[in-house]
Write an enzyme that holds these catalytic residues in place. Structure first.
Site, PDB file in Angstrom:
ATOM      1  N   THR A 127       0.830  -1.208   0.000  1.00 57.53           N
ATOM      2  CA  THR A 127       0.000   0.000   0.000  1.00 57.53           C
ATOM      3  C   THR A 127       0.861   1.253   0.000  1.00 57.53           C
ATOM      4  O   THR A 127       1.989   1.247   0.518  1.00 57.53           O
ATOM      5  CB  THR A 127      -0.914   0.012   1.247  1.00 57.53           C
ATOM      6  OG1 THR A 127      -1.548   1.290   1.362  1.00 57.53           O
ATOM      7  CG2 THR A 127      -0.113  -0.233   2.518  1.00 57.53           C
ATOM      8  N   ASP A 128       0.316   2.337  -0.539  1.00 62.80           N
ATOM      9  CA  ASP A 128       1.033   3.616  -0.502  1.00 62.80           C
ATOM     10  C   ASP A 128       1.107   4.176   0.915  1.00 62.80           C
ATOM     11  O   ASP A 128       1.886   5.092   1.192  1.00 62.80           O
ATOM     12  CB  ASP A 128       0.392   4.636  -1.442  1.00 62.80           C
ATOM     13  CG  ASP A 128      -1.062   4.954  -1.116  1.00 62.80           C
ATOM     14  OD1 ASP A 128      -1.631   4.315  -0.212  1.00 62.80           O
ATOM     15  OD2 ASP A 128      -1.637   5.835  -1.783  1.00 62.80           O
ATOM     16  N   GLU A 129       0.320   3.606   1.844  1.00 68.49           N
ATOM     17  CA  GLU A 129       0.328   4.114   3.215  1.00 68.49           C
ATOM     18  C   GLU A 129       1.658   3.874   3.923  1.00 68.49           C
ATOM     19  O   GLU A 129       1.921   4.491   4.961  1.00 68.49           O
ATOM     20  CB  GLU A 129      -0.832   3.515   4.010  1.00 68.49           C
ATOM     21  CG  GLU A 129      -2.188   3.980   3.509  1.00 68.49           C
ATOM     22  CD  GLU A 129      -3.327   3.568   4.414  1.00 68.49           C
ATOM     23  OE1 GLU A 129      -3.199   3.717   5.642  1.00 68.49           O
ATOM     24  OE2 GLU A 129      -4.355   3.100   3.889  1.00 68.49           O
ATOM     25  N   TYR A 155      -1.591  -0.413  11.048  1.00 67.23           N
ATOM     26  CA  TYR A 155      -1.811  -1.080   9.758  1.00 67.23           C
ATOM     27  C   TYR A 155      -0.655  -0.833   8.803  1.00 67.23           C
ATOM     28  O   TYR A 155      -0.035  -1.768   8.285  1.00 67.23           O
ATOM     29  CB  TYR A 155      -3.121  -0.611   9.119  1.00 67.23           C
ATOM     30  CG  TYR A 155      -3.174  -0.881   7.634  1.00 67.23           C
ATOM     31  CD1 TYR A 155      -3.103  -2.186   7.147  1.00 67.23           C
ATOM     32  CD2 TYR A 155      -3.273   0.164   6.710  1.00 67.23           C
ATOM     33  CE1 TYR A 155      -3.132  -2.437   5.781  1.00 67.23           C
ATOM     34  CE2 TYR A 155      -3.299  -0.081   5.354  1.00 67.23           C
ATOM     35  CZ  TYR A 155      -3.233  -1.384   4.890  1.00 67.23           C
ATOM     36  OH  TYR A 155      -3.250  -1.636   3.542  1.00 67.23           O
ATOM     37  N   LYS A 159       2.339  -3.396   7.218  1.00 63.21           N
ATOM     38  CA  LYS A 159       2.577  -3.596   5.785  1.00 63.21           C
ATOM     39  C   LYS A 159       4.009  -3.236   5.410  1.00 63.21           C
ATOM     40  O   LYS A 159       4.641  -3.910   4.591  1.00 63.21           O
ATOM     41  CB  LYS A 159       1.583  -2.768   4.967  1.00 63.21           C
ATOM     42  CG  LYS A 159       0.148  -3.229   5.065  1.00 63.21           C
ATOM     43  CD  LYS A 159      -0.055  -4.639   4.498  1.00 63.21           C
ATOM     44  CE  LYS A 159       0.015  -4.658   2.980  1.00 63.21           C
ATOM     45  NZ  LYS A 159      -0.273  -6.020   2.446  1.00 63.21           N
TER      46      LYS A 159
END
Length: 349
Positions: A127-129, A155, A159
């Site tokens: 994810t870009d997060e 979260y 990741k």
């Protein structure tokens, strides 16, 4: 000769869309879906796939070494694509432990099986997060593959840790890996706790539309089919050891998306209710997909104005799917529809 591809988390939103793309675009391949069927995994989503003789569903947890090992021994996959993840930020704030278990340990278990049985490619869907966020007053800034990891929530931290582990397995053990980091997805089969399907469902029921803060947070929206096409390119043509950013070039404020949905459904904006902002809420995500375009020729095909129209139409046409989720009925679906059938298959085996 066709390949055998294990897709973990294939009963979830993006995973299911990927399963359908593979069955349509690569009918010679065997697609094996491994999914624990947590709250966000809905087997009804895979009803059409179940009719395909080249598709197999296995209910198991990616953290269960014995179950994963057994599946690899049976299928000897060529490619593994790992969508399986706990992914809701609010839930990670409430209970970080399950995110660390699934997103990190589960990734390790899968890669250990890949090392044991040998594969052509292990692909990690990230994810870009993991990059944190970007300031609202710098629209010229984008996440690239060289952007440092700077996580904001349990979260995104889980990741990022998984991504680092994937890179370590590539460097230490020579495991042929790739990683993709995507922006916010939208489209068919998205679980109704996420922004767009939640707003559609609530608006249709004339319920309040809860928006964090002033709704000024900006996200780069990627139509799910475009994302799946990018992953398909990466697992077949991408370079081992690389990270690929997949972005939609469709930046939108949350509040503007909610207003678009209200207009499309002919609902008053007075339904919009501003609620206390999330802890550590990232302000802006925006991905630069130049690298994947130059390397593999991929670009997003779906403009947001077209994608949101298709998405709203899909939710209107498939009310039973998301109404079952909201009512909780879908959680009984697996046993009701497939319990006896799968039990019978296990007895024969």
């Amino acid at each position: 000769m066709g390949k055998t591809i294990i897709v973990t988390g294939g009963a979830g939103f993006i995973g299911a869309n990927f399963v359908y793309l593979q069955l349509a675009e690569h009918p010679e391949d065997r697609i094996v879906c491994l999914d624990k069927l947590t709250y966000a995994g809905n087997l009804a989503t895979l009803d059409e796939a179940m009719k395909n003789p080249n598709f197999r569903f296995v209910k198991a947890d990616i953290c269960d070494r014995e179950a994963v090992d057994q599946l690899f021994a049976e299928e000897h996959p060529d490619i593994v694509v790992n969508f399986a993840a706990e992914s809701h930020v609010d839930r990670s704030i409430e209970n970080p432990g399950i995110f660390l278990q699934t997103n990190i340990i589960g990734t390790q278990v899968l890669m250990d099986a890949c090392r044991k049985y040998g594969i052509e490619r292990y692909h990690q869907v990230s994810t870009d997060e993991v990059y944190g966020d970007l300031p609202l007053d710098r629209p010229d800034l984008f996440f690239t593959e060289q952007t440092p990891l700077h996580t904001s929530s349990p979260y995104s931290s889980s990741k990022a840790a998984a991504d680092l582990l994937v890179n370590a397995y590539n460097r230490t053990y020579g495991l042929p890996t790739t990683i993709s980091r995507c922006s916010n997805n939208y489209g068919p089969y998205q679980f109704p706790e996420k922004l767009i399907p939640l707003m559609i469902a609530n608006a249709l029921a004339d319920k309040p539309l809860p928006v964090y803060g002033e709704g000024l947070n900006v996200r780069d929206w990627l139509y799910v089919e475009d994302h799946c096409k990018a992953i398909d390119l990466i697992i077949r043509k991408g370079r081992v050891g690389e990270v690929y950013n997949i972005g939609g070039h469709n930046e939108m404020k949350n509040i503007d998306i909610v207003k678009i949905i209200c207009e499309a459904l002919d609902k008053p904006e007075s339904l919009i209710t501003h609620v206390t902002d999330r802890k550590g809420h990232d302000m802006r995500y925006a991905i630069d997909p130049t690298f994947i375009h130059n390397e593999l020729g991929w670009l997003p095909e779906t403009m947001f104005k077209d994608g949101i129209k298709k998405t709203i139409e899909w939710y209107l046409d498939n009310k039973a799917w998301w109404e079952n989720i909201i009512s909780g009925e879908y959680q009984n679906y697996f046993q009701k529809m497939y319990g006896e059938r799968l039990a019978g298959a296990e007895e024969k085996a």
